[in-house]
Design an enzyme around this catalytic site. Structure first.
Site, short mmCIF file in Angstrom:
data_model
loop_
_atom_site.label_atom_id
_atom_site.label_comp_id
_atom_site.label_asym_id
_atom_site.label_seq_id
_atom_site.Cartn_x
_atom_site.Cartn_y
_atom_site.Cartn_z
CB CYS A 58 -4.82 39.09 55.29
SG CYS A 58 -5.28 40.50 54.39
NE ARG A 320 -35.39 56.94 54.25
CZ ARG A 320 -36.64 57.11 54.28
NH1 ARG A 320 -38.49 56.39 54.44
NH2 ARG A 320 -36.71 57.42 56.12
#
Length: 628
Positions: A58, A320
């Site tokens: 959707c 990171r």
């Protein structure tokens, strides 16, 4: 009436056309052909190279409809109901943001053609919620176009999937009835400047996004030692630092940096969202050879990268992000997926520093990192002994010992190997350590690029690389890391998101995304106008980076061993200067999910290997605003 189509059509079947001639398709996943959709990338939807979502959900339809009709899109969301919290869309033609306002079901501001009707999670739309595009509005009904409901053909001559009952009260309120008794319509989203009756959004206080620099009170501190020398990782850290220090600057031992709880929450959200964006971009690159060629990877290893992505997507342990955190917003510089550093500083040392200096009125920004890291290992596929490979380097020593402690806490045995010492082939071609134990699982501090350099030196460009073994032949790092029966963390596919060439791809797929910086493979007028940063596509620790201002004057440059690499160009967005330090916020993940933060600081504008790591803490918003 609801008009929910009763007959389910196979996945990908055209169901009908919404206004603007935008097609909608069946998303009956149970009938998806493994021939037409052989892997995950087959389910990604793009228009003009811009990511729309997963076929044929959707959210994908709503975003594609808006783009095809208006040229703007809403930001990526985890669930359909999250759209109700958005407050802007991105106009891709003008590089601007337009207001997107939310109106509760029953609002006096009625939906219009192109409004997005939003369902709450629960019932028929359990966990996800739902979104549909409004195609027609009348006093007693509303018509919608959508995907992922019913999977049936729209009625002939209709440009909508369903019609829902509506009612206007005497007060002018517009109410829509859901055709599912167990589902709830939240309301609708409309791109409009008119905020009458719109849901109010909390006014963001930009002061909560700043970084503060403070000093701990040292008047009652008598001891100098605060790291446990009986722990091998802490002892190695103390030896490298020359004492119980977190920073190398003697007069700065009591300094720390402070963020608000709001800022920490924003970092967590940004980290999780960006991980998803980088994964989208990685898949896109692996499906487009012309883009993959820009990553300067040996052709011999490309099949192995694709195999790693197909088989080991969810086996990431550490990564990171590096951010500029400013009152104007967060911007990400890059993603370090391949052997990310500073985990021990963030996950242990800064926390013990805070205990030593009795900072009980604030919290350690890395307080959950070690626990989350242990859980990532517990959920990993690693079985039996894990060999930790590291170089002869003081930083890698304590980093490896810290990881060994996490493995132990996760119930996984490990050994640390320095520079392949003690590893050798046996007569069957198995790599064994000095105790005769087979090497099957590896976590490394080495960069994958180190192994690739060996391949570049020893293989022809189109030669398939396979590690060779024979008695008496020296074992190479590439023999270990690219061995078929050895599973390496981080997986080989992390070469893609860690390469700076991913940054222009991200900007193409998610143009003007608020967390991204404009990036390109070629220097263009738009980047010249903002100032730009020249980066090697492969590099470590801030090496070979050049910063140019809006007049193309060189502001600052770093040296290093990556000067011969291909370059990319990124918008110049300087780190905030807090006191005398340029301050970069780093966020860490465990298995791709936010796990903690720290700061890297320097008097230079580029964070490098020698930049200091200082403690990062956070407090509640009220306490943060009161802190001077």
């Amino acid at each position: 009436m609801s008009n929910i189509p009763s007959r389910t059509l196979p996945f990908g079947t055209l169901l009908g056309y919404a206004p603007g001639n935008v097609p909608a398709y069946s998303s009956d996943y149970s009938s998806a052909s493994t021939v037409d959709y052989p892997k995950r990338s087959s389910y990604r939807s793009y228009v003009d190279g811009i990511y729309m979502g997963y076929k044929w959900q959707c959210v994908e339809f709503a975003r594609r409809w808006m783009y095809c009709n208006y040229g703007y899109i809403f930001d990526d969301v985890a669930m359909a109901y999250d759209i109700f919290d958005l407050r802007s869309v991105r106009d891709l033609a003008t590089n601007t943001r337009l207001p997107l306002n939310a109106f509760r079901n029953g609002s006096k501001s009625h939906p219009t053609l192109g409004s997005l009707l939003i369902w709450q999670e629960g019932g028929e739309f359990e966990d996800t919620g739902h979104v549909a595009v409004v195609t027609d509005v009348a006093p007693n009904y509303i018509r919608i176009a959508e995907q992922n409901v019913g999977h049936g053909q729209w009625r002939e001559g209709h440009n909508y999937a369903r019609e829902l009952t509506a009612k206007i009260t005497d007060d002018g309120e517009y109410w829509v009835k859901c055709s599912y008794g167990d589902a709830e319509i939240l309301g609708w989203m409309t791109q409009t400047d008119d905020t009458r009756y719109a849901e109010t959004s909390p006014i963001k206080n930009s002061a909560l996004s700043t970084i503060k620099s403070l000093n701990a009170d040292t008047s009652s501190i008598t001891r100098k030692s605060w790291l446990n020398m009986a722990n091998s990782d802490e002892a190695a850290f103390v030896e490298m630092m020359g004492g119980h220090y977190l920073t190398a600057v003697p007069e700065e031992q009591s300094r720390y940096f402070l963020l608000s709880k709001t800022a920490i929450d924003e970092l967590e959200y940004a980290t999780n969202e960006l991980h998803g964006l980088f994964m989208h971009a990685t898949e896109y690159v692996l499906c487009h050879d012309e883009l993959l060629a820009k990553f300067n990877l040996p052709k011999a290893v490309l099949p192995k990268i694709r195999q790693s992505w197909d088989n080991r997507l969810n086996q990431l342990i550490t990564s990171r992000f590096d951010f500029a955190q400013t009152p104007q917003g967060l911007k990400v510089y890059e993603y370090n997926c391949d052997s990310a550093s500073c985990y021990m500083e963030a996950g242990k040392v800064q926390g013990k520093w805070g205990q030593h200096y009795l900072l009980n009125d604030s919290e350690d920004a890395g307080k959950d990192l070690f626990h989350d890291l242990c859980r990532a290992w517990e959920k990993s596929h690693a079985k039996g002994l894990v060999h930790i490979l590291r170089d002869q380097d003081p930083e890698e020593e304590y980093h490896a010992l810290f990881m060994q402690e996490a493995l132990q806490a996760a119930g996984i045995d490990s050994k640390i190997i320095v520079r392949l010492h003690g590893l050798e082939w046996d007569s069957e071609g198995t790599i064994r350590d000095s105790d005769g134990e087979a090497v099957n699982w590896v976590w490394k501090t080495w960069s994958w690029e180190t192994a690739l350099d060996q391949i570049r030196a020893e293989c022809e460009d189109d030669e398939a690389f396979e590690p060779q073994w024979s008695l008496g032949k020296p074992l190479r790092l590439s023999d270990v890391l690219l061995r078929k029966n050895i599973m390496v963390f981080e997986p080989l596919w992390t070469l893609i998101p860690s390469n700076k060439a991913i940054l222009p791809v991200l900007w193409q797929l998610f143009p003007n995304h608020p967390l991204l910086l404009n990036s390109a493979f070629e220097l263009n007028d738009e980047l010249k106008a903002t100032g730009y940063v020249e980066k090697p596509i492969v590099g470590r620790c801030g090496a070979n980076i050049a910063l140019f201002d809006q007049n193309q004057n060189l502001v600052e440059a770093t040296s290093g061993g990556f000067g011969e690499q291909e370059k990319i160009y990124q918008q110049f967005y300087p780190l905030p200067q807090v006191g005398k330090y340029y301050t970069q916020v780093c966020t860490f993940t465990a298995a791709g999910v936010y796990a903690g933060s720290c700061v890297r600081v320097d008097t230079a504008m580029v964070i490098s290997k020698d930049s200091d790591c200082m403690p990062l803490r956070f407090v509640g918003d009220k306490a943060f605003l009161a802190e001077h």
